[in-house]
Motif scaffolding. Structure first.
Motif, PDB file in Angstrom:
ATOM      1  N   ASN A   1       4.278  18.453  18.313  1.00  0.00           N
ATOM      2  CA  ASN A   1       2.696  18.915  18.020  1.00  0.00           C
ATOM      3  C   ASN A   1       2.494  19.573  16.960  1.00  0.00           C
ATOM      4  OD1 ASN A   1       1.772  17.518  20.604  1.00  0.00           O
ATOM      5  ND2 ASN A   1       2.323  18.993  21.656  1.00  0.00           N
ATOM      6  N   CYS A   2       3.690  19.879  15.928  1.00  0.00           N
ATOM      7  CA  CYS A   2       3.437  20.684  15.046  1.00  0.00           C
ATOM      8  C   CYS A   2       3.257  19.799  13.663  1.00  0.00           C
ATOM      9  CB  CYS A   2       4.630  21.484  14.881  1.00  0.00           C
ATOM     10  SG  CYS A   2       4.855  22.522  13.377  1.00  0.00           S
ATOM     11  N   LYS A   3       2.334  19.947  12.715  1.00  0.00           N
ATOM     12  CA  LYS A   3       2.348  19.002  11.872  1.00  0.00           C
ATOM     13  C   LYS A   3       3.478  19.135  10.965  1.00  0.00           C
ATOM     14  CE  LYS A   3      -0.632  18.356   7.571  1.00  0.00           C
ATOM     15  NZ  LYS A   3      -1.904  18.516   6.807  1.00  0.00           N
ATOM     16  N   GLU A   4       4.050  20.241  10.427  1.00  0.00           N
ATOM     17  CA  GLU A   4       5.021  20.678   9.679  1.00  0.00           C
ATOM     18  C   GLU A   4       6.372  19.841  10.130  1.00  0.00           C
ATOM     19  OE1 GLU A   4       3.057  22.961  10.427  1.00  0.00           O
ATOM     20  OE2 GLU A   4       2.126  23.800   8.586  1.00  0.00           O
ATOM     21  N   ASP A   5       6.619  19.916  11.337  1.00  0.00           N
ATOM     22  CA  ASP A   5       7.606  19.150  12.081  1.00  0.00           C
ATOM     23  C   ASP A   5       7.380  17.683  11.919  1.00  0.00           C
ATOM     24  OD1 ASP A   5       9.017  21.697  12.449  1.00  0.00           O
ATOM     25  OD2 ASP A   5       8.377  21.679  14.694  1.00  0.00           O
ATOM     26  N   GLN A   6       6.457  17.264  12.219  1.00  0.00           N
ATOM     27  CA  GLN A   6       5.880  15.912  12.267  1.00  0.00           C
ATOM     28  C   GLN A   6       6.150  15.250  10.880  1.00  0.00           C
ATOM     29  OE1 GLN A   6       1.936  16.000  13.890  1.00  0.00           O
ATOM     30  NE2 GLN A   6       2.803  15.391  15.890  1.00  0.00           N
ATOM     31  N   CYS A   7       5.708  15.761   9.758  1.00  0.00           N
ATOM     32  CA  CYS A   7       5.861  15.211   8.502  1.00  0.00           C
ATOM     33  C   CYS A   7       7.423  15.449   8.077  1.00  0.00           C
ATOM     34  CB  CYS A   7       5.101  16.174   7.448  1.00  0.00           C
ATOM     35  SG  CYS A   7       3.324  15.721   7.736  1.00  0.00           S
ATOM     36  N   LEU A   8       8.058  16.473   8.516  1.00  0.00           N
ATOM     37  CA  LEU A   8       9.273  16.504   8.004  1.00  0.00           C
ATOM     38  C   LEU A   8       9.988  15.359   8.480  1.00  0.00           C
ATOM     39  CD1 LEU A   8      11.897  17.838   6.481  1.00  0.00           C
ATOM     40  CD2 LEU A   8      11.861  19.448   8.846  1.00  0.00           C
ATOM     41  N   GLY A   9       9.818  15.082  10.100  1.00  0.00           N
ATOM     42  CA  GLY A   9      10.586  13.949  10.581  1.00  0.00           C
ATOM     43  C   GLY A   9      10.098  12.674  10.122  1.00  0.00           C
ATOM     44  N   ILE A  10       9.140  12.537   9.666  1.00  0.00           N
ATOM     45  CA  ILE A  10       8.801  11.161   8.909  1.00  0.00           C
ATOM     46  C   ILE A  10       9.401  10.942   7.492  1.00  0.00           C
ATOM     47  CG2 ILE A  10       6.736   9.713   7.919  1.00  0.00           C
ATOM     48  CD1 ILE A  10       4.863  11.279  10.052  1.00  0.00           C
ATOM     49  N   LEU A  11       9.292  12.080   6.795  1.00  0.00           N
ATOM     50  CA  LEU A  11      10.016  12.066   5.437  1.00  0.00           C
ATOM     51  C   LEU A  11      11.521  11.877   5.812  1.00  0.00           C
ATOM     52  CD1 LEU A  11       8.354  15.221   3.755  1.00  0.00           C
ATOM     53  CD2 LEU A  11       8.198  13.045   2.898  1.00  0.00           C
ATOM     54  N   ALA A  12      12.201  12.650   6.919  1.00  0.00           N
ATOM     55  CA  ALA A  12      13.557  12.046   6.975  1.00  0.00           C
ATOM     56  C   ALA A  12      13.624  10.835   7.712  1.00  0.00           C
ATOM     57  CB  ALA A  12      14.052  13.234   8.166  1.00  0.00           C
ATOM     58  N   LEU A  13      12.895  10.197   8.221  1.00  0.00           N
ATOM     59  CA  LEU A  13      12.868   8.687   8.505  1.00  0.00           C
ATOM     60  C   LEU A  13      12.830   7.936   7.244  1.00  0.00           C
ATOM     61  CD1 LEU A  13      12.834   6.427  10.757  1.00  0.00           C
ATOM     62  CD2 LEU A  13      10.290   6.627  10.929  1.00  0.00           C
ATOM     63  N   MET A  14      11.957   8.201   6.378  1.00  0.00           N
ATOM     64  CA  MET A  14      11.958   7.584   5.260  1.00  0.00           C
ATOM     65  C   MET A  14      13.365   7.465   4.489  1.00  0.00           C
ATOM     66  SD  MET A  14      12.073   8.308   1.744  1.00  0.00           S
ATOM     67  CE  MET A  14      11.494  10.019   1.497  1.00  0.00           C
ATOM     68  N   GLU A  15      13.935   8.984   4.438  1.00  0.00           N
ATOM     69  CA  GLU A  15      15.460   8.965   3.677  1.00  0.00           C
ATOM     70  C   GLU A  15      16.311   8.180   4.408  1.00  0.00           C
ATOM     71  OE1 GLU A  15      18.076  10.462   0.969  1.00  0.00           O
ATOM     72  OE2 GLU A  15      15.841  10.296   0.925  1.00  0.00           O
ATOM     73  N   TYR A  16      16.316   8.320   5.990  1.00  0.00           N
ATOM     74  CA  TYR A  16      17.203   7.591   6.586  1.00  0.00           C
ATOM     75  C   TYR A  16      17.178   5.973   6.237  1.00  0.00           C
ATOM     76  CZ  TYR A  16      20.579   6.453  10.488  1.00  0.00           C
ATOM     77  OH  TYR A  16      21.630   6.266  11.089  1.00  0.00           O
ATOM     78  N   ALA A  17      15.730   5.492   6.345  1.00  0.00           N
ATOM     79  CA  ALA A  17      15.878   4.152   6.164  1.00  0.00           C
ATOM     80  C   ALA A  17      16.364   3.694   4.881  1.00  0.00           C
ATOM     81  CB  ALA A  17      14.248   3.544   6.406  1.00  0.00           C
ATOM     82  N   PHE A  18      16.079   4.556   3.901  1.00  0.00           N
ATOM     83  CA  PHE A  18      16.420   4.176   2.520  1.00  0.00           C
ATOM     84  C   PHE A  18      17.996   4.101   2.445  1.00  0.00           C
ATOM     85  CE2 PHE A  18      18.263   6.451  -1.209  1.00  0.00           C
ATOM     86  CZ  PHE A  18      17.975   5.509  -2.197  1.00  0.00           C
ATOM     87  N   CYS A  19      18.721   5.065   3.032  1.00  0.00           N
ATOM     88  CA  CYS A  19      20.341   5.015   3.175  1.00  0.00           C
ATOM     89  C   CYS A  19      20.670   4.054   4.097  1.00  0.00           C
ATOM     90  CB  CYS A  19      20.810   6.421   3.638  1.00  0.00           C
ATOM     91  SG  CYS A  19      20.349   7.891   2.729  1.00  0.00           S
ATOM     92  N   PHE A  20      19.994   3.833   5.154  1.00  0.00           N
ATOM     93  CA  PHE A  20      20.440   2.604   5.906  1.00  0.00           C
ATOM     94  C   PHE A  20      20.204   1.314   5.232  1.00  0.00           C
ATOM     95  CE2 PHE A  20      20.404  -0.579   9.115  1.00  0.00           C
ATOM     96  CZ  PHE A  20      21.208   0.078  10.309  1.00  0.00           C
ATOM     97  N   GLU A  21      19.316   1.004   4.464  1.00  0.00           N
ATOM     98  CA  GLU A  21      19.120  -0.279   3.754  1.00  0.00           C
ATOM     99  C   GLU A  21      20.283  -0.341   2.549  1.00  0.00           C
ATOM    100  OE1 GLU A  21      17.878  -2.958   0.711  1.00  0.00           O
ATOM    101  OE2 GLU A  21      17.682  -0.948   0.343  1.00  0.00           O
ATOM    102  N   ARG A  22      20.621   0.755   1.916  1.00  0.00           N
ATOM    103  CA  ARG A  22      21.342   0.931   0.762  1.00  0.00           C
ATOM    104  C   ARG A  22      22.911   1.109   1.367  1.00  0.00           C
ATOM    105  NH1 ARG A  22      19.328   2.840  -4.534  1.00  0.00           N
ATOM    106  NH2 ARG A  22      21.194   3.977  -4.409  1.00  0.00           N
ATOM    107  N   LYS A  23      23.229   1.347   2.681  1.00  0.00           N
ATOM    108  CA  LYS A  23      24.422   1.681   3.166  1.00  0.00           C
ATOM    109  C   LYS A  23      25.197   2.750   2.624  1.00  0.00           C
ATOM    110  CE  LYS A  23      25.104  -3.147   4.708  1.00  0.00           C
ATOM    111  NZ  LYS A  23      23.936  -3.701   4.640  1.00  0.00           N
ATOM    112  N   ASP A  24      24.314   3.761   2.137  1.00  0.00           N
ATOM    113  CA  ASP A  24      24.929   4.912   1.621  1.00  0.00           C
ATOM    114  C   ASP A  24      25.420   5.991   2.578  1.00  0.00           C
ATOM    115  OD1 ASP A  24      24.332   4.116  -0.816  1.00  0.00           O
ATOM    116  OD2 ASP A  24      22.340   5.181  -1.117  1.00  0.00           O
TER     117      ASP A  24
END
Length: 953
Positions: free
Chosen positions: A764-787
């Protein structure tokens, strides 16, 4: 027979070759001569024609071929060859002879008889010695199925008595003992160890690390960059397929040690199996030649050089037996000629002459096995001459596993093989591999060994580069080779080397001639009289002592000057040493007197944003300690200018001139400079805002989050991100937050990362939620590139589908922090072409924001997300029709496209609203976007729907 027309055709080709030849600098003083050889002879008219053009070419008939082979020292003369024929009573040598060309070389055939009746024959190899028995039998067998010239004749075998056999065995024993003494050990002098102080000898097989090679590609060949190839191949596998190799390497790359390994492996076969380098199981006879030891012999024939080995080995009493050994090995194809250091033949003309002699030698022994080594710089003049004879390879850098193996071998040899020592070795290698810049040093065997000795000497391996370089240089100058060479005064040596390094860096040079080097040293003494006025060592002696004792400054080859003279060229053992010493020069003012009163920034400013100073500047800021404020403020000012540059299309890279300042700023921070908190915050802020402008940023980020500035860096990123939304810097800072998050927890396992991301988004914390979404973006980026090492596809898709409903609820809040991060994550999730349950309502939210907002970065990431997920369902099309003035808004987006996605999306949405587009313009836009969208579902759908024509590949 050959006529005039054939000669004229050849003359035209020859003239073209002569013109090419003249354009090559090193061949300016040479001439190209053409030979036309005809076994059948020449017509009289052709001969007469060439008399009138006597400078065109040389005509050679059958009789002249033999004479040319003799003059070219490919074969010995008949008198010399006949001197080796065994004499029999009442049998005389007849006046005629044959010359046979075979796969083992040229062979003289002499006939003997009585009263003109031929009764015997003798086979003499082109070298002048009788053909060995096995080869003679092969020749006789071949003749029996062809011309039968030897039928009914008796072969005259060379006589080998007991005395000769004993002579050969004695020579072999002494020669192999010489090789063992010369090549069987690696000696470390004057270094701290737990064994004999001052000098340690290590058996080669205990420390040798099997090398890998990379084939040197022809620069004229077109490279296929689409294929990812592992170009490294083990030396053993290459030697099994190629018996003639030219091996190039950087200083300290291991080329000489490799030849030592071969000399020992084949002179002492029992030692071959002690190293797992897969050397071929052949009975090679090693012939080891060091070019630096040739001296005046460099202009001799290869035969004379080989037969001089007993003289160098001090086994002259075994010369006769050695010659028999060598002759047998050369004739039978068992000889392995090891030529170390072609580049150490100082003059280009001598090197060319030596290699020319080598080509002649190969003509005499076509089955010869040969391996030559050289530094790259010294190989250029002879590479073309050897190209048809030797396959060219370069020694590859040590891999991470090889660095670890060599470290373990070194620790066993120098310390002991206890479990404690092996653990220390592994911990040290882990430390080396954490920093890519230190790893780059360790990829060179000599520099890795130096790093290991630094650890042994200092008691620890410095993690800060400036301290590491300082310790390595001190080791090389003060302790290395202390037994073999006179000591260097470091208080005089460092200023001179720093002055030279500074001069080279200001000129953009990594090499300099001996004349430039001497002049630099003379200038150093003039410009720094307080330090060097009373030095007793001359520049020439200083150069020799630095090279022989430390190898810190080395001769790397030779260069031909405009006056045609040949001079040595020098370079630092590794570029890092030149960069460090340049920084020392700036901070300690080992520079011309006109600069000695100036600030560090004033000295650096003309070069600060140059490519070859990007490693020097951060070291200066570290060495300057508290005197670095002006320099850091300058980099911050320049970084602010860089951060304000906006790119509408991210595919187009920013100009290099805008990348150096923020890159340098990040490197300064990574080097843990002395800096007050206020200035540090400002430096970190403008480093973060330049995230997309920084070179090699991933490595810099990793170093910073493992440094003493880690906590303040993370806190600053969060503060910058969650301030009032700033469109220009939102992506840069958000990306850094995501990267730091992934870097800090990915070692726990990627499924753990996904679990943590899911927890943060569900909070329920905005800072945590945004950080989680940013991390999801980075993870998806790494997953797609197989980094990174990922979870299974099934777990990844399941987790994403569980997260997507949360994203839909958050995007409805109309909060820019949520909206931007969600659109960004969606763009990367769908770029991997996965099957996810995207909700039409989420797509509608993206379209609404894209049509209503104008901020560049927000609109770009929104357009990108639409580009990945849009497909015209009924709900989405109905929503489009419900938007007020939607056609006008879409046309405005098309006309004022602000990024690389706007026009494509406008066209696709417009089609659903029956907006008519200009067909030619639409076709052009789709064709331009083909490479980026060819596998995009939306792109493919509208490509077919609009009936567009495919462009040809």
């Amino acid at each position: 027979m050959i006529g005039g027309a054939d000669l004229n055709k050849f003359a035209g080709v020859l003239e073209a070759e002569k013109n090419k030849f003249k354009k090559i600098d090193i061949y300016k003083d040479c001439s190209l001569v053409g030979y036309f050889i005809s076994i059948s002879g020449f017509k009289e008219t052709a001969i007469e024609q060439e008399r009138e053009n006597n400078d065109r070419m040389i005509l050679i008939n059958t009789a002249q071929i033999v004479q040319e082979l003799i003059q070219g020292k490919i074969i010995v003369s008949m008198p010399k060859a006949t001197s080796q024929i065994p004499m029999i009573e009442n049998i005389k040598l007849l006046e005629y002879a044959d010359l046979i060309a075979s796969d083992i070389g040229w062979i003289w055939v002499f006939y003997c008889g009585n009263h003109q009746k031929v009764t015997h024959f003798s086979l003499i190899h082109a070298e002048g010695n009788p053909l060995v028995d096995d080869l003679a039998k092969k020749i006789v067998s071949v003749d029996s199925t062809l011309n039968k010239n030897f039928e009914g004749l008796e072969y005259l075998h060379p006589k080998i008595g007991k005395d000769t056999k004993a002579l050969v065995l004695d020579a072999k024993e002494k020669y192999f003992k010489y090789l063992e003494n010369e090549c069987g050990e690696i000696q470390f002098e004057g270094l701290p160890t737990d064994k004999d102080a001052g000098s340690v000898k290590v058996k080669l097989e205990n420390i040798f690390e099997p090398l890998h090679l990379e084939e040197i590609e022809d620069s004229n060949e077109k490279k296929d960059d689409s294929l990812s190839k592992d170009t490294r191949k083990s030396f053993g596998s290459i030697l099994k397929k190629n018996n003639r190799l030219a091996i190039l390497a950087k200083p300290g790359g291991g080329k000489s040690t490799l030849l030592k390994r071969l000399a020992i492996a084949y002179s002492h076969p029992e030692k071959r199996k002690l190293i797992k380098d897969s050397l071929p199981k052949k009975e090679f006879f090693p012939i080891f030649i060091r070019c630096r030891e040739l001296g005046s012999k460099v202009s001799s024939t290869i035969t004379d050089i080989i037969y001089d080995i007993p003289n160098r080995a001090e086994i002259n009493d075994s010369l006769d037996g050695f010659k028999i050994l060598v002759s047998d090995a050369l004739q039978s194809g068992r000889a392995l000629l090891l030529i170390d250091g072609l580049d150490e033949i100082s003059l280009d003309r001598d090197r060319i002459n030596f290699v020319t002699q080598l080509r002649k030698f190969l003509s005499t022994y076509p089955n010869l096995n040969i391996i030559t080594t050289s530094r790259k710089a010294g190989f250029r003049a002879i590479g073309g001459i050897l190209a048809d004879y030797c396959k060219q390879y370069e020694i590859a850098n040590l891999s991470k596993d090889e660095i670890r193996e060599l470290s373990q071998k070194w620790h066993k040899a120098i310390i002991d093989d206890s479990l404690k020592t092996m653990n220390e070795s592994n911990e040290l290698v882990d430390q080396i591999l954490k920093d890519k810049r230190i790893t780059a040093l360790a990829e060179n065997p000599l520099l890795l060994t130096t790093l290991l000795f630094v650890k042994r000497w200092a008691g620890y391996l410095p993690t800060k580069r400036h301290i590491l370089y300082q310790e390595m240089i001190k080791l090389l100058l003060v302790t290395w080779n202390v037994e073999g060479h006179e000591q260097l005064d470091i208080d005089e040596t460092e200023p001179q080397l720093a002055f030279v390094a500074y001069w080279m860096s200001t000129k953009g040079k990594q090499t300099l001639t001996i004349n430039e080097l001497k002049q630099c040293l003379i200038e150093a003494r003039k410009e720094m009289p307080d330090i060097l006025c009373y030095t007793k060592i001359s520049p020439a002696d200083f150069i020799k002592r630095v090279e022989s004792r430390s190898s810190l400054l080395i001769m790397s080859g030779h260069k031909q000057l405009e006056d045609m003279s040949i001079v040595p060229i020098y370079e630092f053992l590794h570029l890092s040493f030149q960069e460090y010493l340049t920084a020392i020069a700036v901070v300690s003012k080992y520079v011309p007197q006109s600069l000695q009163e100036k600030t560090n920034l004033s000295i650096l400013e003309p070069y600060i944003l140059s490519e070859n100073w990007k490693e020097i500047v951060p070291i200066v800021t570290v060495l300057a300690k508290r005197d670095n404020v002006e320099l850091i403020e300058y980099l911050i000012t320049k970084s602010k200018e860089s951060a304000k540059i906006t790119r509408k299309d991210r595919r187009k890279p920013i100009s290099e001139k805008y990348r150096y300042a923020p890159t340098l700023l990040g490197n300064c921070i990574a080097n843990e400079i002395q800096i007050n908190p206020k200035l540090l915050n400002e430096a970190l802020e403008w480093f973060a805002k330049n995230r997309y402008n920084i070179l090699n940023i991933e490595n810099t980020i990793e170093i910073i989050i493992n440094s003493k500035f880690s906590k303040i860096f993370e806190e600053l990123l969060q503060a910058l991100f969650f301030r009032e939304y700033q469109d220009q810097y939102f992506s840069s800072i958000g990306s850094l937050l995501a990267e730091v998050f992934i870097l800090k927890i990915q070692h726990d396992g990627d499924c753990c990362v996904l679990k943590k991301i899911k927890q943060l988004i569900a909070s329920n914390c905005k800072e945590d939620q945004c950080l989680g979404i940013l991390a999801l973006m980075e993870y998806a980026f790494c997953f797609e590139r197989k980094d990174i090492e990922n979870c299974s596809e099934a777990i990844y898709q399941k987790t994403i589908n569980e997260i997507l409903p949360n994203l839909l609820q958050l995007i409805k809040l109309k909060d820019d922090h949520y909206f931007y991060t969600i659109a960004w994550a969606i763009a990367w999730i769908y770029k991997g072409d996965h099957s996810f349950n995207i909700d039409d309502e989420l797509t509608c939210e993206l379209i609404s924001t894209w049509l209503s907002r104008t901020e560049h970065n927000l609109c770009r990431v929104t357009a990108w997300a639409i580009d990945e997920v849009f497909f015209p369902t009924k709900q989405i099309v109905d929503y489009l029709h419900s938007i007020q003035n939607v056609e006008e808004k879409i046309r405005n987006k098309f006309q004022a496209a602000d990024n690389e996605y706007d026009q494509l999306i406008a066209i696709c949405l417009g089609v659903e609203l029956n907006i008519e587009w200009e067909p030619v313009e639409v076709q052009t836009i789709f064709n331009e976007l083909k490479s980026r969208h060819d596998h995009n579902k939306m792109y493919e759908y509208y490509f077919e729907k609009l009936g567009l024509k495919r462009i040809k590949e």
